[in-house]
Design a protein around this motif. Structure first.
Motif, PDB file in Angstrom:
ATOM      1  N   ALA A 131       0.820  -1.212   0.000  1.00 62.12           N
ATOM      2  CA  ALA A 131       0.000   0.000   0.000  1.00 62.12           C
ATOM      3  C   ALA A 131       0.851   1.258   0.000  1.00 62.12           C
ATOM      4  N   VAL A 132       2.026   1.172   0.618  1.00 59.85           N
ATOM      5  CA  VAL A 132       2.928   2.322   0.700  1.00 59.85           C
ATOM      6  C   VAL A 132       3.952   2.298  -0.426  1.00 59.85           C
ATOM      7  N   GLY A 133       4.416   1.104  -0.777  1.00 62.29           N
ATOM      8  CA  GLY A 133       5.455   0.970  -1.797  1.00 62.29           C
ATOM      9  C   GLY A 133       6.854   1.060  -1.226  1.00 62.29           C
ATOM     10  N   ALA A 134       6.995   0.781   0.083  1.00 64.15           N
ATOM     11  CA  ALA A 134       8.300   0.909   0.726  1.00 64.15           C
ATOM     12  C   ALA A 134       8.406  -0.071   1.886  1.00 64.15           C
ATOM     13  N   VAL A 135       9.632  -0.208   2.397  1.00 63.92           N
ATOM     14  CA  VAL A 135       9.917  -1.076   3.538  1.00 63.92           C
ATOM     15  C   VAL A 135       9.792  -0.248   4.818  1.00 63.92           C
ATOM     16  N   PRO A 136       9.083  -0.747   5.829  1.00 63.79           N
ATOM     17  CA  PRO A 136       9.045  -0.010   7.098  1.00 63.79           C
ATOM     18  C   PRO A 136      10.389  -0.089   7.813  1.00 63.79           C
ATOM     19  N   TRP A 137      10.575   0.798   8.739  1.00 70.64           N
ATOM     20  CA  TRP A 137      11.811   0.809   9.524  1.00 70.64           C
ATOM     21  C   TRP A 137      11.952  -0.469  10.351  1.00 70.64           C
ATOM     22  N   GLU A 138      10.848  -0.960  10.860  1.00 72.32           N
ATOM     23  CA  GLU A 138      10.847  -2.111  11.759  1.00 72.32           C
ATOM     24  C   GLU A 138       9.561  -2.882  11.532  1.00 72.32           C
ATOM     25  N   PHE A 143       6.670   3.789  10.456  1.00 69.29           N
ATOM     26  CA  PHE A 143       7.665   4.748   9.992  1.00 69.29           C
ATOM     27  C   PHE A 143       8.398   4.152   8.795  1.00 69.29           C
ATOM     28  N   PHE A 144       8.374   4.869   7.685  1.00 70.03           N
ATOM     29  CA  PHE A 144       9.032   4.440   6.446  1.00 70.03           C
ATOM     30  C   PHE A 144      10.129   5.450   6.149  1.00 70.03           C
ATOM     31  N   ASN A 145      11.373   4.996   6.156  1.00 69.76           N
ATOM     32  CA  ASN A 145      12.473   5.959   6.102  1.00 69.76           C
ATOM     33  C   ASN A 145      13.565   5.576   5.111  1.00 69.76           C
ATOM     34  N   ALA A 146      14.429   6.550   4.849  1.00 72.36           N
ATOM     35  CA  ALA A 146      15.562   6.320   3.951  1.00 72.36           C
ATOM     36  C   ALA A 146      16.543   5.304   4.510  1.00 72.36           C
ATOM     37  N   PRO A 147      16.834   5.291   5.822  1.00 68.38           N
ATOM     38  CA  PRO A 147      17.788   4.319   6.345  1.00 68.38           C
ATOM     39  C   PRO A 147      17.398   2.859   6.131  1.00 68.38           C
ATOM     40  N   ALA A 148      16.115   2.559   5.981  1.00 71.90           N
ATOM     41  CA  ALA A 148      15.704   1.193   5.659  1.00 71.90           C
ATOM     42  C   ALA A 148      15.619   0.978   4.150  1.00 71.90           C
ATOM     43  N   GLY A 187      12.301  10.456   6.911  1.00 67.69           N
ATOM     44  CA  GLY A 187      11.235   9.511   6.620  1.00 67.69           C
ATOM     45  C   GLY A 187       9.860  10.090   6.897  1.00 67.69           C
ATOM     46  N   VAL A 188       8.854   9.223   6.769  1.00 69.48           N
ATOM     47  CA  VAL A 188       7.458   9.622   6.984  1.00 69.48           C
ATOM     48  C   VAL A 188       6.739   8.532   7.772  1.00 69.48           C
ATOM     49  N   VAL A 189       5.784   8.951   8.576  1.00 65.25           N
ATOM     50  CA  VAL A 189       4.889   8.016   9.261  1.00 65.25           C
ATOM     51  C   VAL A 189       3.617   7.910   8.443  1.00 65.25           C
ATOM     52  N   ILE A 190       3.244   6.683   8.081  1.00 64.97           N
ATOM     53  CA  ILE A 190       2.039   6.459   7.287  1.00 64.97           C
ATOM     54  C   ILE A 190       1.172   5.452   8.038  1.00 64.97           C
ATOM     55  N   VAL A 194      -2.526   7.003   5.403  1.00 66.13           N
ATOM     56  CA  VAL A 194      -2.463   8.458   5.512  1.00 66.13           C
ATOM     57  C   VAL A 194      -1.131   8.856   6.139  1.00 66.13           C
ATOM     58  N   GLU A 195      -0.464   9.827   5.526  1.00 64.89           N
ATOM     59  CA  GLU A 195       0.772  10.343   6.106  1.00 64.89           C
ATOM     60  C   GLU A 195       0.424  11.232   7.291  1.00 64.89           C
ATOM     61  N   THR A 196       0.924  10.863   8.473  1.00 60.46           N
ATOM     62  CA  THR A 196       0.590  11.609   9.686  1.00 60.46           C
ATOM     63  C   THR A 196       1.753  12.428  10.222  1.00 60.46           C
ATOM     64  N   ARG A 197       2.954  12.162   9.762  1.00 50.24           N
ATOM     65  CA  ARG A 197       4.102  12.949  10.222  1.00 50.24           C
ATOM     66  C   ARG A 197       5.237  12.826   9.223  1.00 50.24           C
ATOM     67  N   ARG A 198       5.970  13.927   9.066  1.00 49.87           N
ATOM     68  CA  ARG A 198       7.176  13.909   8.243  1.00 49.87           C
ATOM     69  C   ARG A 198       8.375  14.216   9.132  1.00 49.87           C
ATOM     70  N   ALA A 199       9.349  13.321   9.124  1.00 52.54           N
ATOM     71  CA  ALA A 199      10.609  13.567   9.832  1.00 52.54           C
ATOM     72  C   ALA A 199      11.541  14.242   8.836  1.00 52.54           C
ATOM     73  N   THR A 200      11.660  15.561   8.918  1.00 51.95           N
ATOM     74  CA  THR A 200      12.324  16.346   7.872  1.00 51.95           C
ATOM     75  C   THR A 200      13.816  16.571   8.120  1.00 51.95           C
ATOM     76  N   GLU A 201      14.360  15.920   9.146  1.00 53.22           N
ATOM     77  CA  GLU A 201      15.791  16.080   9.404  1.00 53.22           C
ATOM     78  C   GLU A 201      16.613  15.614   8.190  1.00 53.22           C
ATOM     79  N   LEU A 202      17.696  16.319   7.946  1.00 56.94           N
ATOM     80  CA  LEU A 202      18.603  15.979   6.844  1.00 56.94           C
ATOM     81  C   LEU A 202      19.857  15.349   7.434  1.00 56.94           C
ATOM     82  N   TYR A 203      19.984  14.047   7.259  1.00 55.73           N
ATOM     83  CA  TYR A 203      21.133  13.317   7.767  1.00 55.73           C
ATOM     84  C   TYR A 203      22.045  12.922   6.612  1.00 55.73           C
TER      85      TYR A 203
END
Length: 352
Positions: A131-138, A143-148, A187-190, A194-203
Protein backbone atom coordinates in the motif's frame (compact mmCIF):
# COMPACT_ATOMS: atom_id res chain seq x y z
CA UNK A 1 48.19 12.42 -2.85
CA UNK A 2 48.61 9.15 -4.74
CA UNK A 3 46.78 5.85 -4.35
CA UNK A 4 49.58 4.30 -2.30
CA UNK A 5 49.35 7.03 0.33
CA UNK A 6 45.54 6.76 0.50
CA UNK A 7 45.86 3.02 1.05
CA UNK A 8 48.48 3.53 3.76
CA UNK A 9 46.16 5.91 5.62
CA UNK A 10 43.30 3.42 5.49
CA UNK A 11 45.63 0.70 6.76
CA UNK A 12 46.60 2.93 9.69
CA UNK A 13 42.93 3.43 10.59
CA UNK A 14 42.43 -0.33 10.32
CA UNK A 15 45.31 -0.95 12.75
CA UNK A 16 43.84 1.45 15.28
CA UNK A 17 40.38 -0.15 15.15
CA UNK A 18 41.78 -3.66 15.51
CA UNK A 19 44.03 -2.69 18.41
CA UNK A 20 41.40 -0.81 20.37
CA UNK A 21 38.02 -2.27 19.53
CA UNK A 22 38.37 -5.87 18.33
CA UNK A 23 37.44 -8.48 20.92
CA UNK A 24 36.63 -12.15 20.80
CA UNK A 25 37.89 -15.67 21.34
CA UNK A 26 39.78 -18.03 19.00
CA UNK A 27 37.94 -18.20 15.69
CA UNK A 28 35.34 -15.59 16.68
CA UNK A 29 35.61 -11.79 16.73
CA UNK A 30 33.38 -8.82 17.50
CA UNK A 31 33.64 -5.08 17.88
CA UNK A 32 33.62 -3.43 21.29
CA UNK A 33 31.48 -0.31 21.30
CA UNK A 34 33.95 2.03 22.98
CA UNK A 35 37.62 2.50 23.86
CA UNK A 36 38.50 2.21 26.62
CA UNK A 37 35.47 0.06 27.52
CA UNK A 38 32.70 2.23 28.99
CA UNK A 39 32.49 1.95 32.81
CA UNK A 40 29.16 1.13 34.42
CA UNK A 41 28.81 4.68 35.69
CA UNK A 42 28.80 6.17 32.18
CA UNK A 43 25.79 6.36 29.88
CA UNK A 44 23.50 4.60 32.30
CA UNK A 45 25.05 1.14 32.12
CA UNK A 46 27.63 -1.07 30.49
CA UNK A 47 28.55 -0.75 26.86
CA UNK A 48 26.34 -2.92 24.69
CA UNK A 49 27.14 -4.71 21.50
CA UNK A 50 25.73 -3.12 18.34
CA UNK A 51 24.44 -5.28 15.49
CA UNK A 52 24.35 -2.58 12.85
CA UNK A 53 27.74 -1.14 13.79
CA UNK A 54 29.03 -4.69 13.40
CA UNK A 55 27.62 -4.89 9.87
CA UNK A 56 29.70 -1.83 8.97
CA UNK A 57 32.73 -3.23 10.78
CA UNK A 58 32.42 -6.31 8.57
CA UNK A 59 32.00 -4.10 5.49
CA UNK A 60 35.15 -2.14 6.39
CA UNK A 61 37.05 -5.37 7.03
CA UNK A 62 36.02 -6.55 3.55
CA UNK A 63 37.17 -3.20 2.11
CA UNK A 64 40.57 -3.80 3.71
CA UNK A 65 40.69 -7.35 2.34
CA UNK A 66 39.89 -6.03 -1.15
CA UNK A 67 42.30 -3.08 -1.05
CA UNK A 68 45.17 -4.85 0.79
CA UNK A 69 44.58 -8.57 0.18
CA UNK A 70 45.96 -11.01 2.75
CA UNK A 71 44.79 -14.35 4.14
CA UNK A 72 44.68 -12.81 7.63
CA UNK A 73 42.18 -10.17 6.50
CA UNK A 74 39.94 -12.76 4.85
CA UNK A 75 40.04 -14.90 7.99
CA UNK A 76 39.21 -11.87 10.12
CA UNK A 77 36.07 -11.21 8.08
CA UNK A 78 34.93 -14.79 8.62
CA UNK A 79 35.61 -14.46 12.37
CA UNK A 80 33.49 -11.31 12.46
CA UNK A 81 30.53 -13.08 10.84
CA UNK A 82 30.76 -15.82 13.47
CA UNK A 83 30.93 -13.19 16.20
CA UNK A 84 27.88 -11.35 14.87
CA UNK A 85 25.88 -14.55 14.78
CA UNK A 86 26.99 -15.50 18.30
CA UNK A 87 26.33 -12.08 19.85
CA UNK A 88 22.96 -11.91 18.08
CA UNK A 89 21.69 -15.08 19.72
CA UNK A 90 22.82 -17.56 17.09
CA UNK A 91 21.07 -15.86 14.17
CA UNK A 92 21.60 -13.04 11.67
CA UNK A 93 17.92 -12.06 11.72
CA UNK A 94 16.61 -8.74 13.09
CA UNK A 95 13.24 -7.03 13.40
CA UNK A 96 14.72 -3.69 12.28
CA UNK A 97 14.89 -3.72 8.51
CA UNK A 98 17.64 -1.11 8.26
CA UNK A 99 19.87 -3.32 10.44
CA UNK A 100 19.04 -6.33 8.31
CA UNK A 101 19.78 -4.50 5.05
CA UNK A 102 23.18 -3.36 6.31
CA UNK A 103 24.07 -6.93 7.20
CA UNK A 104 22.91 -8.16 3.81
CA UNK A 105 25.09 -5.59 2.04
CA UNK A 106 28.16 -6.72 3.96
CA UNK A 107 27.50 -10.45 3.53
CA UNK A 108 26.78 -10.02 -0.20
CA UNK A 109 30.43 -9.13 -0.76
CA UNK A 110 31.63 -12.58 0.38
CA UNK A 111 30.79 -15.56 -1.83
CA UNK A 112 30.75 -17.79 1.24
CA UNK A 113 27.54 -16.16 2.46
CA UNK A 114 25.35 -16.31 -0.63
CA UNK A 115 22.54 -18.23 1.05
CA UNK A 116 22.43 -15.86 4.01
CA UNK A 117 22.44 -12.88 1.65
CA UNK A 118 19.61 -14.37 -0.38
CA UNK A 119 17.54 -15.02 2.74
CA UNK A 120 17.98 -11.44 3.90
CA UNK A 121 17.15 -10.00 0.47
CA UNK A 122 14.04 -12.19 0.23
CA UNK A 123 12.95 -11.16 3.73
CA UNK A 124 13.35 -7.48 2.85
CA UNK A 125 11.48 -7.88 -0.42
CA UNK A 126 8.65 -9.59 1.45
CA UNK A 127 8.57 -6.70 3.92
CA UNK A 128 7.61 -4.12 1.29
CA UNK A 129 4.25 -2.67 2.25
CA UNK A 130 2.33 -2.83 -1.03
CA UNK A 131 0.00 0.00 0.00
CA UNK A 132 2.93 2.32 0.70
CA UNK A 133 5.46 0.97 -1.80
CA UNK A 134 8.30 0.91 0.73
CA UNK A 135 9.92 -1.08 3.54
CA UNK A 136 9.05 -0.01 7.10
CA UNK A 137 11.81 0.81 9.52
CA UNK A 138 10.85 -2.11 11.76
CA UNK A 139 8.38 -4.97 11.78
CA UNK A 140 4.96 -3.47 12.57
CA UNK A 141 6.24 0.12 12.63
CA UNK A 142 4.45 2.77 10.50
CA UNK A 143 7.67 4.75 9.99
CA UNK A 144 9.03 4.44 6.45
CA UNK A 145 12.47 5.96 6.10
CA UNK A 146 15.56 6.32 3.95
CA UNK A 147 17.79 4.32 6.34
CA UNK A 148 15.70 1.19 5.66
CA UNK A 149 14.78 1.73 2.01
CA UNK A 150 18.13 3.01 0.76
CA UNK A 151 20.25 0.01 1.78
CA UNK A 152 17.42 -2.37 0.87
CA UNK A 153 17.35 -0.89 -2.64
CA UNK A 154 21.13 -1.25 -2.98
CA UNK A 155 20.92 -4.88 -1.84
CA UNK A 156 18.08 -5.56 -4.28
CA UNK A 157 20.16 -4.12 -7.13
CA UNK A 158 23.15 -6.25 -6.18
CA UNK A 159 21.09 -9.46 -5.92
CA UNK A 160 19.25 -9.17 -9.22
CA UNK A 161 16.04 -7.63 -7.87
CA UNK A 162 16.40 -4.52 -9.99
CA UNK A 163 12.67 -3.86 -10.38
CA UNK A 164 12.25 -3.81 -6.61
CA UNK A 165 15.35 -1.64 -6.28
CA UNK A 166 13.96 0.82 -8.81
CA UNK A 167 10.62 1.02 -7.02
CA UNK A 168 12.27 1.86 -3.70
CA UNK A 169 14.53 4.45 -5.31
CA UNK A 170 11.49 6.02 -6.97
CA UNK A 171 9.61 6.00 -3.67
CA UNK A 172 12.44 7.84 -1.90
CA UNK A 173 12.72 10.38 -4.70
CA UNK A 174 8.97 11.01 -4.82
CA UNK A 175 8.25 10.90 -1.07
CA UNK A 176 11.41 11.95 0.77
CA UNK A 177 13.15 14.42 -1.53
CA UNK A 178 13.06 17.98 -0.16
CA UNK A 179 12.15 20.13 -3.19
CA UNK A 180 14.05 23.17 -1.99
CA UNK A 181 17.43 21.50 -1.47
CA UNK A 182 17.12 18.30 -3.48
CA UNK A 183 18.23 16.35 -0.39
CA UNK A 184 16.52 13.34 1.18
CA UNK A 185 14.69 13.75 4.49
CA UNK A 186 14.69 11.03 7.14
CA UNK A 187 11.24 9.51 6.62
CA UNK A 188 7.46 9.62 6.98
CA UNK A 189 4.89 8.02 9.26
CA UNK A 190 2.04 6.46 7.29
CA UNK A 191 -0.91 5.06 9.21
CA UNK A 192 -3.89 3.45 7.49
CA UNK A 193 -2.77 4.88 4.20
CA UNK A 194 -2.46 8.46 5.51
CA UNK A 195 0.77 10.34 6.11
CA UNK A 196 0.59 11.61 9.69
CA UNK A 197 4.10 12.95 10.22
CA UNK A 198 7.18 13.91 8.24
CA UNK A 199 10.61 13.57 9.83
CA UNK A 200 12.32 16.35 7.87
CA UNK A 201 15.79 16.08 9.40
CA UNK A 202 18.60 15.98 6.84
CA UNK A 203 21.13 13.32 7.77
CA UNK A 204 24.28 12.60 5.82
CA UNK A 205 23.69 8.89 5.60
CA UNK A 206 20.19 9.35 4.15
CA UNK A 207 21.85 11.17 1.25
CA UNK A 208 24.41 8.40 0.97
CA UNK A 209 22.01 5.49 0.75
CA UNK A 210 19.63 7.25 -1.65
CA UNK A 211 22.64 8.06 -3.82
CA UNK A 212 23.95 4.51 -3.52
CA UNK A 213 20.62 3.15 -4.75
CA UNK A 214 20.56 5.49 -7.75
CA UNK A 215 24.20 4.74 -8.57
CA UNK A 216 23.57 0.98 -8.41
CA UNK A 217 20.84 1.37 -11.02
CA UNK A 218 22.49 4.06 -13.15
CA UNK A 219 24.68 1.84 -15.26
CA UNK A 220 21.77 0.60 -17.37
CA UNK A 221 19.03 3.19 -16.82
CA UNK A 222 19.36 6.86 -17.74
CA UNK A 223 16.73 7.92 -15.21
CA UNK A 224 18.89 6.81 -12.31
CA UNK A 225 22.04 8.30 -13.81
CA UNK A 226 20.22 11.65 -13.79
CA UNK A 227 19.05 11.08 -10.23
CA UNK A 228 22.55 10.23 -9.02
CA UNK A 229 24.04 13.30 -10.71
CA UNK A 230 21.38 15.58 -9.20
CA UNK A 231 21.89 14.21 -5.70
CA UNK A 232 25.67 14.58 -5.90
CA UNK A 233 25.07 18.22 -6.83
CA UNK A 234 22.67 18.70 -3.91
CA UNK A 235 25.15 17.21 -1.45
CA UNK A 236 27.96 19.40 -2.78
CA UNK A 237 25.76 22.50 -2.45
CA UNK A 238 24.82 21.46 1.10
CA UNK A 239 28.45 21.15 2.19
CA UNK A 240 29.54 24.43 0.58
CA UNK A 241 33.06 25.15 -0.70
CA UNK A 242 34.73 22.96 1.96
CA UNK A 243 32.88 19.85 0.71
CA UNK A 244 33.00 18.57 4.30
CA UNK A 245 30.01 16.60 5.54
CA UNK A 246 28.65 17.79 8.90
CA UNK A 247 29.49 15.66 11.91
CA UNK A 248 26.68 14.29 14.06
CA UNK A 249 28.44 13.30 17.28
CA UNK A 250 28.88 9.82 18.72
CA UNK A 251 26.62 6.82 19.20
CA UNK A 252 24.76 5.69 16.10
CA UNK A 253 25.34 9.08 14.47
CA UNK A 254 29.09 8.54 14.47
CA UNK A 255 28.66 6.34 11.40
CA UNK A 256 26.53 8.72 9.35
CA UNK A 257 29.19 10.64 7.41
CA UNK A 258 31.28 7.53 6.79
CA UNK A 259 28.29 5.74 5.28
CA UNK A 260 27.62 8.76 3.09
CA UNK A 261 31.21 8.77 1.82
CA UNK A 262 31.03 5.07 0.97
CA UNK A 263 28.14 5.65 -1.43
CA UNK A 264 29.33 9.00 -2.72
CA UNK A 265 32.41 7.05 -3.84
CA UNK A 266 30.09 4.63 -5.68
CA UNK A 267 28.61 7.60 -7.54
CA UNK A 268 32.08 8.48 -8.82
CA UNK A 269 31.92 5.31 -10.94
CA UNK A 270 28.64 6.15 -12.68
CA UNK A 271 29.43 5.97 -16.43
CA UNK A 272 31.31 9.06 -17.54
CA UNK A 273 32.34 8.32 -21.10
CA UNK A 274 29.00 8.18 -22.87
CA UNK A 275 25.57 9.77 -22.64
CA UNK A 276 22.57 7.55 -21.90
CA UNK A 277 19.81 7.71 -24.48
CA UNK A 278 17.31 10.19 -23.15
CA UNK A 279 19.40 10.86 -20.08
CA UNK A 280 22.14 13.25 -18.99
CA UNK A 281 24.90 14.09 -21.44
CA UNK A 282 28.45 12.88 -20.94
CA UNK A 283 29.64 16.25 -19.61
CA UNK A 284 26.97 16.22 -16.86
CA UNK A 285 27.98 12.72 -15.81
CA UNK A 286 31.65 13.68 -15.79
CA UNK A 287 31.01 16.73 -13.62
CA UNK A 288 28.95 14.70 -11.14
CA UNK A 289 31.60 11.98 -10.94
CA UNK A 290 34.34 14.56 -10.42
CA UNK A 291 32.29 16.25 -7.70
CA UNK A 292 31.69 12.90 -5.97
CA UNK A 293 35.40 12.15 -6.06
CA UNK A 294 36.24 15.58 -4.64
CA UNK A 295 33.73 15.12 -1.80
CA UNK A 296 35.26 11.83 -0.71
CA UNK A 297 38.86 13.06 -0.94
CA UNK A 298 38.08 16.29 0.93
CA UNK A 299 36.51 14.40 3.83
CA UNK A 300 39.24 11.77 3.96
CA UNK A 301 41.95 14.45 3.90
CA UNK A 302 40.24 16.51 6.61
CA UNK A 303 39.86 13.51 8.91
CA UNK A 304 43.50 12.63 8.42
CA UNK A 305 44.69 16.18 9.02
CA UNK A 306 42.57 16.55 12.16
CA UNK A 307 43.49 13.25 13.79
CA UNK A 308 44.97 12.96 17.25
CA UNK A 309 47.66 10.38 17.99
CA UNK A 310 47.52 8.17 21.09
CA UNK A 311 50.10 5.45 21.67
CA UNK A 312 51.26 5.82 18.09
CA UNK A 313 47.81 5.22 16.57
CA UNK A 314 45.30 7.71 15.14
CA UNK A 315 42.09 8.84 16.80
CA UNK A 316 39.83 10.52 14.26
CA UNK A 317 37.40 13.37 14.80
CA UNK A 318 33.66 12.92 15.10
CA UNK A 319 33.37 15.96 12.81
CA UNK A 320 35.67 16.42 9.83
CA UNK A 321 35.43 20.20 10.18
CA UNK A 322 37.31 20.26 13.52
CA UNK A 323 40.30 18.44 15.05
CA UNK A 324 39.76 15.27 17.08
CA UNK A 325 38.94 15.57 20.78
CA UNK A 326 41.05 12.99 22.63
CA UNK A 327 39.49 13.54 26.07
CA UNK A 328 38.19 10.40 27.83
CA UNK A 329 34.47 11.20 27.46
CA UNK A 330 34.58 12.54 23.90
CA UNK A 331 32.41 10.93 21.21
CA UNK A 332 35.67 10.09 19.43
CA UNK A 333 35.99 7.13 21.81
CA UNK A 334 32.97 5.37 20.24
CA UNK A 335 33.61 2.59 17.75
CA UNK A 336 31.02 4.19 15.47
CA UNK A 337 33.07 7.38 15.08
CA UNK A 338 36.33 5.61 14.37
CA UNK A 339 34.60 3.15 12.08
CA UNK A 340 33.00 6.02 10.16
CA UNK A 341 36.45 7.49 9.61
CA UNK A 342 37.80 4.12 8.48
CA UNK A 343 34.93 3.78 5.99
CA UNK A 344 35.75 7.24 4.63
CA UNK A 345 39.44 6.42 4.20
CA UNK A 346 38.62 3.12 2.47
CA UNK A 347 36.14 4.99 0.24
CA UNK A 348 39.01 7.22 -0.86
CA UNK A 349 41.04 4.11 -1.71
CA UNK A 350 38.14 2.72 -3.77
CA UNK A 351 38.34 5.72 -6.09
CA UNK A 352 41.52 4.22 -7.53
Amino acid sequence: MDATERNARAAFAERAILARYLGGVPGIAWGRSAWPPIPLRRRGGPARWHYWWSAHLLDAALDAAAHRPTRARRRRARRLVRGIRLRNGGTLSRTFYDDLAWMGLALERDDGHRRATERIAAQLEGAIDVAVGAVPWEVGNPFFNAPANGPAAILFARTGRRDAAARLSDWMDETLRDPSSGLIIDGVVIERGVETRRATELYTYCQGVALGAAAALAHDDARFASRAAALVGAIAAWTGPSLLLPGAGGGDRGLFAGIACRYVADAASVPQTRAHAGGPDAATLERAAASARSLVIANADALWAGRATIDGLPLFSADATVPADASPDAPERDLSVQLGAWLTLEAAVSLD
